[in-house]
Design an enzyme around this catalytic site. Structure first.
Site, PDB file in Angstrom:
ATOM      1  N   LYS A 159       0.862  -1.191   0.000  1.00  0.00           N
ATOM      2  CA  LYS A 159       0.000   0.000   0.000  1.00  0.00           C
ATOM      3  C   LYS A 159       0.893   1.234   0.000  1.00  0.00           C
ATOM      4  O   LYS A 159       2.084   1.154   0.304  1.00  0.00           O
ATOM      5  CB  LYS A 159      -0.940  -0.019   1.205  1.00  0.00           C
ATOM      6  CG  LYS A 159      -0.204  -0.116   2.538  1.00  0.00           C
ATOM      7  CD  LYS A 159      -1.153  -0.387   3.688  1.00  0.00           C
ATOM      8  CE  LYS A 159      -0.372  -0.489   5.000  1.00  0.00           C
ATOM      9  NZ  LYS A 159      -1.259  -0.786   6.116  1.00  0.00           N
ATOM     10  N   ASP A 195      -4.154  -4.756   8.620  1.00  0.00           N
ATOM     11  CA  ASP A 195      -4.560  -4.542   7.227  1.00  0.00           C
ATOM     12  C   ASP A 195      -5.889  -5.215   6.883  1.00  0.00           C
ATOM     13  O   ASP A 195      -6.453  -4.968   5.820  1.00  0.00           O
ATOM     14  CB  ASP A 195      -3.469  -5.016   6.266  1.00  0.00           C
ATOM     15  CG  ASP A 195      -2.319  -4.025   6.190  1.00  0.00           C
ATOM     16  OD1 ASP A 195      -2.526  -2.837   6.506  1.00  0.00           O
ATOM     17  OD2 ASP A 195      -1.220  -4.449   5.798  1.00  0.00           O
TER      18      ASP A 195
END
Length: 156
Positions: free
Chosen positions: A83, A130
């Site tokens: 990310k 996450d």
């Protein structure tokens, strides 16, 4: 083959030569989850390459892996960049791209004479802060790292 153990990752990596893989953001914040103690122990930011290989520069700030040298019995620490920012959430596609890149990099290292351990130690990658599903991630890890012994460490 995947073996899941209810054990602290830091206890498992003391046992034999291995590689550690974990997820991070491209901003290298590593201030929470398993990334924080890994950063504290391995000094990942301090050992980060000054420039990334050209083949990574075309990526969109995620979906690749950067390896740094480990210590003790850990040969390498693979930082799966899944990310852009620490507050983002990765997608399964970003994780799969980073895992695939990690496997390809290990294959290249092996073909070029680097002693790549057969054992990889991971947390339930992408499934802590996450919030990805281990039921979806586990088969992905098994498929991509089919020639490695994977030990998944988790604490309840």
């Amino acid at each position: 083959m995947i073996i899941e153990k209810q054990i602290d990752l830091f206890e498992e990596i003391k046992l034999e030569s291995c590689i550690v893989l974990h997820c991070i953001s491209s901003d290298k914040a590593m201030g929470a989850g398993i990334a924080k103690p890994l950063q504290d122990f391995f000094k990942i930011r301090e050992n980060w390459p000054e420039s990334l290989p050209k083949y990574l520069l075309g990526w969109n700030n995620h979906g690749y892996t950067v390896f740094v040298h480990g210590k003790d019995k850990v040969e390498l620490v693979g930082n799966l960049v899944t990310k852009n920012n620490y507050w983002d959430k990765p997608t399964y596609q970003n994780l799969e791209e980073a895992l695939t890149n990690a496997e390809q990099t290990l294959d290249i290292l092996s073909k070029n004479g680097f002693n790549v351990p057969a054992k990889i130690v991971i947390p339930r990658i992408g499934c802590g802060i996450d919030m990805l599903s281990w039921e979806k991630v586990k088969p992905m890890v098994e498929r991509i790292f089919d020639k490695y012994d994977i030990t998944v460490c988790y604490l309840q």
